[in-house]
Design a protein around this motif. Structure first.
Motif, mmCIF file in Angstrom:
data_model
loop_
_atom_site.group_PDB
_atom_site.id
_atom_site.type_symbol
_atom_site.label_atom_id
_atom_site.label_comp_id
_atom_site.label_asym_id
_atom_site.label_seq_id
_atom_site.Cartn_x
_atom_site.Cartn_y
_atom_site.Cartn_z
ATOM 1 N N GLU A 3 -24.993 34.345 50.939
ATOM 2 C CA GLU A 3 -25.553 34.033 52.252
ATOM 3 C C GLU A 3 -27.076 34.150 52.237
ATOM 4 O OE1 GLU A 3 -24.016 32.784 54.903
ATOM 5 O OE2 GLU A 3 -22.015 32.905 54.018
ATOM 6 N N GLU A 4 -27.598 35.158 51.534
ATOM 7 C CA GLU A 4 -29.053 35.320 51.418
ATOM 8 C C GLU A 4 -29.664 34.145 50.668
ATOM 9 O OE1 GLU A 4 -29.852 39.139 49.645
ATOM 10 O OE2 GLU A 4 -28.628 40.167 51.151
ATOM 11 N N LYS A 5 -28.997 33.722 49.592
ATOM 12 C CA LYS A 5 -29.487 32.590 48.803
ATOM 13 C C LYS A 5 -29.497 31.322 49.654
ATOM 14 C CE LYS A 5 -30.953 30.943 44.948
ATOM 15 N NZ LYS A 5 -32.261 31.295 44.428
ATOM 16 N N LEU A 6 -28.459 31.131 50.455
ATOM 17 C CA LEU A 6 -28.398 29.962 51.338
ATOM 18 C C LEU A 6 -29.553 29.979 52.336
ATOM 19 C CD1 LEU A 6 -24.555 29.851 51.984
ATOM 20 C CD2 LEU A 6 -25.888 28.173 50.686
ATOM 21 N N LYS A 7 -29.868 31.154 52.882
ATOM 22 C CA LYS A 7 -30.995 31.265 53.821
ATOM 23 C C LYS A 7 -32.305 30.911 53.133
ATOM 24 C CE LYS A 7 -29.005 34.632 56.973
ATOM 25 N NZ LYS A 7 -28.953 36.016 57.394
ATOM 26 N N GLN A 8 -32.480 31.386 51.891
ATOM 27 C CA GLN A 8 -33.691 31.073 51.133
ATOM 28 C C GLN A 8 -33.841 29.568 50.922
ATOM 29 O OE1 GLN A 8 -33.436 33.183 47.432
ATOM 30 N NE2 GLN A 8 -33.692 35.195 48.371
ATOM 31 N N LEU A 9 -32.708 28.893 50.724
ATOM 32 C CA LEU A 9 -32.711 27.446 50.494
ATOM 33 C C LEU A 9 -32.666 26.647 51.795
ATOM 34 C CD1 LEU A 9 -30.202 27.406 47.507
ATOM 35 C CD2 LEU A 9 -32.682 27.026 47.378
ATOM 36 N N ASN A 10 -32.662 27.353 52.932
ATOM 37 C CA ASN A 10 -32.610 26.728 54.255
ATOM 38 C C ASN A 10 -31.350 25.867 54.430
ATOM 39 O OD1 ASN A 10 -33.650 26.452 56.839
ATOM 40 N ND2 ASN A 10 -34.718 24.547 56.324
ATOM 41 N N ILE A 11 -30.220 26.420 53.972
ATOM 42 C CA ILE A 11 -28.933 25.736 54.083
ATOM 43 C C ILE A 11 -28.037 26.552 54.990
ATOM 44 C CG2 ILE A 11 -26.839 25.041 52.839
ATOM 45 C CD1 ILE A 11 -28.629 24.726 50.335
ATOM 46 N N SER A 12 -27.471 25.883 55.977
ATOM 47 C CA SER A 12 -26.484 26.557 56.818
ATOM 48 C C SER A 12 -25.130 25.910 56.559
ATOM 49 C CB SER A 12 -26.854 26.478 58.296
ATOM 50 O OG SER A 12 -26.920 25.138 58.711
ATOM 51 N N LEU A 115 -27.469 21.422 43.388
ATOM 52 C CA LEU A 115 -27.408 22.296 44.562
ATOM 53 C C LEU A 115 -26.505 23.498 44.283
ATOM 54 C CD1 LEU A 115 -28.233 22.816 47.495
ATOM 55 C CD2 LEU A 115 -26.222 21.494 48.183
ATOM 56 N N PHE A 116 -25.356 23.265 43.664
ATOM 57 C CA PHE A 116 -24.474 24.380 43.315
ATOM 58 C C PHE A 116 -25.192 25.361 42.390
ATOM 59 C CE2 PHE A 116 -20.718 21.319 43.956
ATOM 60 C CZ PHE A 116 -20.539 21.732 45.262
ATOM 61 N N TYR A 117 -25.951 24.831 41.423
ATOM 62 C CA TYR A 117 -26.682 25.703 40.502
ATOM 63 C C TYR A 117 -27.752 26.502 41.250
ATOM 64 C CZ TYR A 117 -29.051 27.520 36.433
ATOM 65 O OH TYR A 117 -29.605 28.376 35.511
ATOM 66 N N ASP A 118 -28.448 25.855 42.165
ATOM 67 C CA ASP A 118 -29.471 26.555 42.954
ATOM 68 C C ASP A 118 -28.866 27.713 43.746
ATOM 69 O OD1 ASP A 118 -31.410 24.803 42.036
ATOM 70 O OD2 ASP A 118 -31.428 23.590 43.870
ATOM 71 N N ILE A 119 -27.636 27.552 44.184
ATOM 72 C CA ILE A 119 -26.976 28.578 45.000
ATOM 73 C C ILE A 119 -26.313 29.650 44.141
ATOM 74 C CG2 ILE A 119 -25.105 29.009 46.664
ATOM 75 C CD1 ILE A 119 -25.649 26.090 47.696
ATOM 76 N N PHE A 120 -25.565 29.236 43.126
ATOM 77 C CA PHE A 120 -24.724 30.172 42.362
ATOM 78 C C PHE A 120 -25.257 30.513 40.975
ATOM 79 C CE2 PHE A 120 -21.827 28.166 45.385
ATOM 80 C CZ PHE A 120 -21.153 29.260 45.903
ATOM 81 N N GLY A 121 -26.320 29.874 40.534
ATOM 82 C CA GLY A 121 -26.853 30.155 39.207
ATOM 83 C C GLY A 121 -25.868 29.790 38.106
ATOM 84 N N GLU A 122 -25.797 30.614 37.090
ATOM 85 C CA GLU A 122 -24.963 30.330 35.916
ATOM 86 C C GLU A 122 -23.486 30.131 36.262
ATOM 87 O OE1 GLU A 122 -26.005 29.869 32.604
ATOM 88 O OE2 GLU A 122 -27.927 29.739 33.660
ATOM 89 N N LYS A 123 -23.012 30.748 37.345
ATOM 90 C CA LYS A 123 -21.607 30.582 37.759
ATOM 91 C C LYS A 123 -21.298 29.146 38.160
ATOM 92 C CE LYS A 123 -21.660 33.877 40.920
ATOM 93 N NZ LYS A 123 -21.226 34.836 41.941
ATOM 94 N N ALA A 124 -22.341 28.345 38.361
ATOM 95 C CA ALA A 124 -22.149 26.974 38.832
ATOM 96 C C ALA A 124 -22.051 25.956 37.702
ATOM 97 C CB ALA A 124 -23.280 26.575 39.771
ATOM 98 N N LYS A 125 -22.246 26.371 36.467
ATOM 99 C CA LYS A 125 -22.143 25.409 35.363
ATOM 100 C C LYS A 125 -20.688 24.980 35.234
ATOM 101 C CE LYS A 125 -26.244 26.596 32.823
ATOM 102 N NZ LYS A 125 -26.819 27.025 31.534
ATOM 103 N N HIS A 126 -20.446 23.669 35.361
ATOM 104 C CA HIS A 126 -19.086 23.170 35.487
ATOM 105 C C HIS A 126 -18.870 21.905 34.651
ATOM 106 C CE1 HIS A 126 -21.654 21.399 38.655
ATOM 107 N NE2 HIS A 126 -21.047 20.272 38.312
ATOM 108 N N SER A 127 -17.603 21.568 34.446
ATOM 109 C CA SER A 127 -17.273 20.260 33.889
ATOM 110 C C SER A 127 -17.295 19.267 35.052
ATOM 111 C CB SER A 127 -15.903 20.288 33.199
ATOM 112 O OG SER A 127 -14.877 20.473 34.136
ATOM 113 N N ARG A 128 -17.398 17.968 34.712
ATOM 114 C CA ARG A 128 -17.599 17.024 35.807
ATOM 115 C C ARG A 128 -17.242 15.602 35.397
ATOM 116 N NH1 ARG A 128 -23.533 15.788 37.992
ATOM 117 N NH2 ARG A 128 -23.355 14.011 36.602
ATOM 118 N N ILE A 129 -16.872 14.816 36.394
ATOM 119 C CA ILE A 129 -16.839 13.369 36.250
ATOM 120 C C ILE A 129 -17.690 12.781 37.366
ATOM 121 C CG2 ILE A 129 -14.573 13.287 35.150
ATOM 122 C CD1 ILE A 129 -13.441 12.268 37.831
#
Length: 151
Positions: A3-12, A115-129
């Motif tokens: 929640e603090e990270k979201l506030k820093q990024l101005n995301i609600s 955006l996920f990386y900005d919020i969650f850091g290393e926990k956001a590294k994911h596989s993707r299509i």
């Protein structure tokens, strides 16, 4: 913490959008959460519609992808109670409503991944299509789903 990270990024995180069909937004099994595809909805209305690059620019589609990502997080927060419970983003699947000759899908879905990386850091590294399709529900420009691990 998130929640603090979201506030820093101005995301609600908004109230999650209601499903546009016969499905539920999140299914959990064990410590995995499968989040149904989210489109760029805000206040009950699709904000970004049409094909890339004829109706929407790459930049507009990137904004649509960010809104999809926020809606994914809204669904998770409503289901899990807190985004701090997310321990890993495992998979992100992105679909871009585009013309047959468009080939820059990764640039659009990168906006959500970043955006996920900005919020969650290393926990956001994911596989993707990241794929292009001829149409999406309600003519939305982007649709994204995801799988996360939680505690």
């Amino acid at each position: 913490m998130i929640e603090e990270k979201l506030k820093q990024l101005n995301i609600s995180i908004p109230t999650p959008p209601k499903p546009a069909g016969s499905y539920i937004p999140v299914v959990t099994s064990g410590n995995l959460a499968f989040v149904s595809g989210q489109i760029p909805m805000q206040d009950g209305k699709v904000i970004f519609t049409g094909k890339v690059p004829t109706d929407k620019s790459i930049e507009q589609a990137q904004e649509a992808a960010k809104l999809c990502a926020i809606n994914l997080l809204a669904q998770l927060k409503a289901n899990l109670g807190s985004l701090d419970k997310i321990t890993k983003i495992l998979r992100v699947s992105g679909f871009v409503n585009c013309t047959p000759d468009f080939a820059e899908h990764p640039k659009i879905i990168n906006a959500a991944s970043d955006l996920f990386y900005d919020i969650f850091g290393e926990k956001a590294k994911h596989s993707r299509i990241a794929v292009g399709v001829t149409n999406l529900p309600l003519n939305s420009t982007v649709e994204i789903d995801m799988i996360v691990e939680f505690c």
